[in-house]
Design a protein around this motif. Structure first.
Motif, short mmCIF file in Angstrom:
data_model
loop_
_atom_site.label_atom_id
_atom_site.label_comp_id
_atom_site.label_asym_id
_atom_site.label_seq_id
_atom_site.Cartn_x
_atom_site.Cartn_y
_atom_site.Cartn_z
N SER A 1 -23.05 -42.50 -95.46
CA SER A 1 -22.92 -42.39 -94.00
C SER A 1 -21.61 -43.00 -93.52
CB SER A 1 -24.11 -43.03 -93.30
OG SER A 1 -24.14 -44.42 -93.52
N PHE A 2 -21.21 -44.15 -94.09
CA PHE A 2 -19.91 -44.72 -93.72
C PHE A 2 -18.77 -43.80 -94.15
CE2 PHE A 2 -22.10 -48.93 -93.53
CZ PHE A 2 -21.77 -49.20 -92.21
N ASP A 3 -18.92 -43.18 -95.29
CA ASP A 3 -17.93 -42.24 -95.79
C ASP A 3 -17.77 -41.08 -94.81
OD1 ASP A 3 -16.16 -40.90 -97.55
OD2 ASP A 3 -17.84 -39.83 -98.46
N GLN A 4 -18.88 -40.54 -94.34
CA GLN A 4 -18.83 -39.42 -93.41
C GLN A 4 -18.24 -39.80 -92.06
OE1 GLN A 4 -19.34 -36.13 -93.91
NE2 GLN A 4 -19.39 -36.80 -96.03
N VAL A 5 -18.55 -41.00 -91.59
CA VAL A 5 -17.97 -41.45 -90.31
C VAL A 5 -16.45 -41.48 -90.44
CG1 VAL A 5 -17.70 -43.44 -88.78
CG2 VAL A 5 -19.97 -42.70 -89.46
N GLY A 6 -15.97 -42.06 -91.53
CA GLY A 6 -14.52 -42.13 -91.71
C GLY A 6 -13.87 -40.79 -91.94
N ALA A 7 -14.55 -39.90 -92.63
CA ALA A 7 -13.95 -38.63 -93.02
C ALA A 7 -14.12 -37.53 -91.98
CB ALA A 7 -14.56 -38.15 -94.34
N VAL A 8 -15.23 -37.54 -91.26
CA VAL A 8 -15.53 -36.41 -90.38
C VAL A 8 -15.62 -36.81 -88.91
CG1 VAL A 8 -17.22 -34.60 -89.88
CG2 VAL A 8 -16.74 -35.22 -92.23
N ALA A 9 -16.37 -37.83 -88.61
CA ALA A 9 -16.64 -38.16 -87.21
C ALA A 9 -15.40 -38.67 -86.47
CB ALA A 9 -17.76 -39.21 -87.14
N LEU A 10 -14.49 -39.33 -87.16
CA LEU A 10 -13.31 -39.85 -86.48
C LEU A 10 -12.19 -38.82 -86.39
CD1 LEU A 10 -13.19 -43.46 -87.94
CD2 LEU A 10 -14.10 -42.71 -85.74
N ALA A 11 -12.29 -37.73 -87.14
CA ALA A 11 -11.23 -36.72 -87.13
C ALA A 11 -10.95 -36.13 -85.75
CB ALA A 11 -11.56 -35.62 -88.13
N PRO A 12 -11.96 -35.84 -84.91
CA PRO A 12 -11.65 -35.28 -83.60
C PRO A 12 -10.80 -36.20 -82.72
CG PRO A 12 -13.93 -34.85 -84.13
CD PRO A 12 -13.40 -35.78 -85.18
N LEU A 13 -10.84 -37.49 -82.98
CA LEU A 13 -9.99 -38.40 -82.21
C LEU A 13 -8.52 -38.25 -82.58
CD1 LEU A 13 -12.18 -41.63 -82.44
CD2 LEU A 13 -12.06 -39.97 -80.57
N ALA A 14 -8.26 -37.77 -83.78
CA ALA A 14 -6.88 -37.61 -84.23
C ALA A 14 -6.19 -36.43 -83.54
CB ALA A 14 -6.84 -37.42 -85.74
N TYR A 15 -6.93 -35.42 -83.14
CA TYR A 15 -6.29 -34.25 -82.54
C TYR A 15 -5.59 -34.57 -81.23
CZ TYR A 15 -8.93 -31.72 -86.07
OH TYR A 15 -9.45 -31.27 -87.26
N PRO A 16 -6.24 -35.22 -80.26
CA PRO A 16 -5.50 -35.55 -79.04
C PRO A 16 -4.40 -36.58 -79.30
CG PRO A 16 -7.75 -36.38 -78.89
CD PRO A 16 -7.65 -35.56 -80.13
N ALA A 17 -4.63 -37.50 -80.23
CA ALA A 17 -3.60 -38.49 -80.55
C ALA A 17 -2.36 -37.79 -81.11
CB ALA A 17 -4.14 -39.51 -81.55
N ALA A 18 -2.56 -36.81 -81.98
CA ALA A 18 -1.43 -36.07 -82.55
C ALA A 18 -0.68 -35.32 -81.46
CB ALA A 18 -1.91 -35.11 -83.63
N GLY A 19 -1.40 -34.78 -80.51
CA GLY A 19 -0.76 -34.07 -79.40
C GLY A 19 0.12 -34.99 -78.57
N PHE A 20 -0.42 -36.16 -78.22
CA PHE A 20 0.36 -37.12 -77.44
C PHE A 20 1.58 -37.61 -78.22
CE2 PHE A 20 -3.80 -37.93 -75.23
CZ PHE A 20 -3.40 -37.38 -74.02
N LEU A 21 1.38 -37.89 -79.52
CA LEU A 21 2.50 -38.34 -80.34
C LEU A 21 3.55 -37.26 -80.52
CD1 LEU A 21 0.60 -40.39 -83.07
CD2 LEU A 21 2.13 -41.27 -81.29
N ALA A 22 3.12 -36.01 -80.67
CA ALA A 22 4.08 -34.90 -80.81
C ALA A 22 4.89 -34.73 -79.54
CB ALA A 22 3.34 -33.61 -81.16
N GLU A 23 4.25 -34.94 -78.41
CA GLU A 23 4.97 -34.85 -77.13
C GLU A 23 5.99 -35.97 -77.01
OE1 GLU A 23 6.09 -33.27 -73.54
OE2 GLU A 23 4.60 -32.40 -74.89
#
Length: 93
Positions: A37-59
């Protein structure tokens, strides 16, 4: 670009197969669900947070800089893991 994507996909699958096998072999059965379960949280559940962060950083920094930063964020820890002798010499029991 296709070659890089293919290499990344192959590398990901190899590492996932190795991680799953190691996890099943070395984690006690009573703790396997918690570790998974900890593995899945790190691998899957937190991934959607990276998408908006990548957008802001790319800007702010530019897309090429973010791509290089993301590649380094994946490559550096992957290589550093190999510096641990217990990882390099891990054998099946």
């Amino acid at each position: 670009m296709f070659g890089a994507a293919l290499a990344a996909g192959v590398g990901t699958e190899i590492s996932m197969i190795a991680w799953t096998a190691i996890k099943q072999e070395y984690v006690p059965v009573a703790e396997l669900s918690r570790v998974s379960s900890f593995d899945q949280v790190g691998a899957v559940a937190l991934a959607p947070l990276a998408y908006p962060a990548a957008g802001f950083l790319a800007e702010a920094l530019g897309a090429p800089a973010v791509k290089v930063g993301c590649a380094l964020a994946i490559a550096i820890p992957s290589v550093l893991v190999l510096a641990v002798s217990e990882v390099r010499t891990l054998r099946s029991t």
